[in-house]
Design an enzyme around this catalytic site. Sequence first.
Site: not given
Ligand code: C5P
Length: 259
Positions: A63, A194
Amino acid sequence: MVEPGSGYLACGMTGPGRLADPEEIVAAIDSEARKRHDLEGETVLITAGPTQEPLDPVRYLTNRSSGKMGYALAEAAAARGAKVVLISGPVHLAPPRGVEVISVRTAVEMRAKVMENLGPAHIVIKSAAVADFHLSKVPDQKVKKTAARISLELDPTPDILAELGRKKDDRLLIGFAAETQNLVQEARRKLESKNCDMVVGNLVGGADVGFESDQNEVILVLRTGETIPLERASKREIADRIFDQVLKLRLALHAANGR
Ligand code: C5P
């Protein structure tokens, strides 16, 4: 900036221009010096950058994250006296001075390094743009070009932040939410689902803030119910303002728990 005092000046005019009171100058220096040491004794674990999820030995999914926000946070925390461990996806940035950098590539590798380094951390900031999907079985050989359409079946990656939320202990846990719409609602939903203490909401998709930019403009959504907008500034300045709010939040949470 210590402004000059006002009054009768040597040139005969009256107005601002007098040397500020020495006590005022000393107080300003003292407060600046204190500000720089308010993370002494703390260990801060930060993740930054994108992840790369291989599709075959030569291709991958990733990304637009540059890692700049996470690196700015690491630099700010180190400047304020913290011991900083920065777990970084592939980025083109120099390691910040005085910071331990651990390089990873995939979400699975990032998860392993976060869990390995979690023990001593008092504050965990997950600014990495972790891929949400990956190929769980990567082919050994390059996928051949064909005339036919192919499709990718992707599996969800481990959600590192959610796992941290389940084993939080006394740590402060800060997540990021990069959204193209409904920023505050999404950030609040993430905070709750979370188990975070703060979510930094970042509107992405615009031209000059967020991904890749040196500037940012964010909204902090806090466990206390507060929402604090931080107006546009350099990522380094935003990083300091985030730490100011993290320290305030910790005091508020401790006061609420009667500590
Ligand atoms: O749910 P989403 O991916 O949008 O949430 C973003 C947050 O979750 C960020 O802090 C990102 O670092 C963390 N994240 C994570 N592991 C993942 C996906 C996102 O720790 N597989």
